[in-house]
Write a protein that holds these residues in place. Structure first.
Motif, PDB file in Angstrom:
ATOM      1  N   LYS A   5     -19.350  22.020 -22.202  1.00 33.47           N
ATOM      2  CA  LYS A   5     -19.893  21.248 -21.372  1.00 33.47           C
ATOM      3  C   LYS A   5     -19.932  21.891 -20.021  1.00 33.47           C
ATOM      4  O   LYS A   5     -19.732  23.245 -19.981  1.00 33.47           O
ATOM      5  N   GLY A  17     -20.324  15.698 -19.807  1.00 36.48           N
ATOM      6  CA  GLY A  17     -19.352  15.516 -20.928  1.00 36.48           C
ATOM      7  C   GLY A  17     -19.419  16.679 -22.061  1.00 36.48           C
ATOM      8  O   GLY A  17     -20.299  17.410 -21.714  1.00 36.48           O
ATOM      9  N   HIS A  18     -18.797  16.633 -23.181  1.00 35.67           N
ATOM     10  CA  HIS A  18     -18.708  17.553 -24.086  1.00 35.67           C
ATOM     11  C   HIS A  18     -19.988  17.048 -25.376  1.00 35.67           C
ATOM     12  O   HIS A  18     -19.574  16.134 -26.220  1.00 35.67           O
ATOM     13  N   GLY A  22     -24.791  22.493 -20.806  1.00 37.70           N
ATOM     14  CA  GLY A  22     -23.369  23.185 -20.645  1.00 37.70           C
ATOM     15  C   GLY A  22     -23.267  24.372 -19.849  1.00 37.70           C
ATOM     16  O   GLY A  22     -22.375  24.827 -19.542  1.00 37.70           O
ATOM     17  N   LEU A  64     -13.388  14.673 -16.668  1.00 36.81           N
ATOM     18  CA  LEU A  64     -14.693  15.633 -16.648  1.00 36.81           C
ATOM     19  C   LEU A  64     -14.570  16.634 -15.618  1.00 36.81           C
ATOM     20  O   LEU A  64     -15.389  17.531 -15.696  1.00 36.81           O
TER      21      LEU A  64
END
Length: 280
Positions: free
Chosen positions: A43, A138-139, A149, A212
């Motif tokens: 992320k 987010g992931h 990421g 987050l």
């Protein structure tokens, strides 16, 4: 664009140029080092800076930007700054702001995965606006073909500053060193404070609920000795001699909180340049 984050240079700059912020510099360095080592982070790196004005939030952001991209043209292209008052002044235009912000982030990350986004004066951010960027924090491997990421997001916020100051002052009154203040306690306090504070930009934010934000980073109030170092550095920068009497005079003028003890500067080092200009 080649990844150019210079960790050794970043460490040197933080150690030499930032005064009185051991917690912030330690966390920032560890967070960026870890993120840079990971060739495919799960992320984006998300950090939220909190503290009184003049304590170094914007200054450390600039140091990060300078060491992420050493060349001015690269910084102009890949470091993106948003001021809530300047860029999002009208609460009734929030839908338009959401679309603009999403488009801006999508377009810039697609052009440079290691983009840096800095949001200042978060306490002035219209309610609900910051949640519009949740899909990018987010992931996930990618969102509509774009990988986020490697991106870095910094939120600069005065919210929580009063609580940080009270914790720091309480340590001083108990004759404890500020270096003994536990980071974990401050981070937990900040997370709860900004979520419940209507003037934080994160009030009832799902971004907070979804965890987050990777790091809530406290910026402690600056003491007389830290302000002296800021003044000394400004005198050097302007090419003046380091006049100790002048340094003491200005630092004493700026140390104004609390009224009885005058331990801290309520404006941090923000007015140092104007004070030096006035006295030289």
């Amino acid at each position: 664009m080649k990844d150019t984050l210079d960790i050794p240079a970043l460490q040197m700059a933080l150690e030499r140029k930032v005064f009185g912020q051991h917690l912030a510099t330690q966390v920032v360095l560890k967070a960026l080092s870890s993120h840079a080592r990971d060739k495919q982070p799960r992320k984006p790196l998300v950090m939220s800076f909190h503290g009184w004005t003049g304590t170094g939030k914007s200054f450390i952001s600039r140091i990060i930007a300078q060491n992420l991209y050493q060349h001015h043209q690269a910084r102009r292209s890949f470091v993106h700054q948003f001021n809530a008052v300047l860029h999002f002044p009208h609460a009734d235009h929030i839908q338009q702001y959401k679309e603009q912000l999403q488009n801006w982030i999508r377009g810039n990350v697609s052009a440079c995965p290691r983009s840096l986004f800095i949001f200042s004066e978060m306490e002035q951010m219209p309610y609900g606006l910051i949640d519009s960027i949740i899909p990018y924090l987010g992931h996930r491997e990618a969102v509509n073909g774009i990988y986020y990421g490697k991106a870095i997001f910094l939120f600069l916020n005065n919210a929580g500053g009063d609580n940080i100051t009270e914790v720091t002052l309480d340590h001083w009154r108990k004759q404890k060193e500020r270096e003994e203040i536990p980071l974990r306690d401050l981070q937990s306090m900040l997370s709860a404070e900004i979520f419940n504070n209507k003037n934080s930009g994160f009030w009832n934010s799902k971004l907070i609920q979804k965890n987050l934000v990777d790091y809530f980073i406290p910026f402690l109030p600056l003491e007389y000795k830290h302000v002296k170092e800021c003044i000394r550095e400004e005198l050097r920068y302007q090419g003046h001699q380091e006049d100790e009497d002048l340094i003491i005079k200005i630092a004493l003028e700026m140390s104004d909180y609390p009224n009885d003890d005058r331990i801290y500067s309520s404006k941090g080092c923000k007015t140092v340049t104007s004070k030096v200009n006035l006295n030289t």
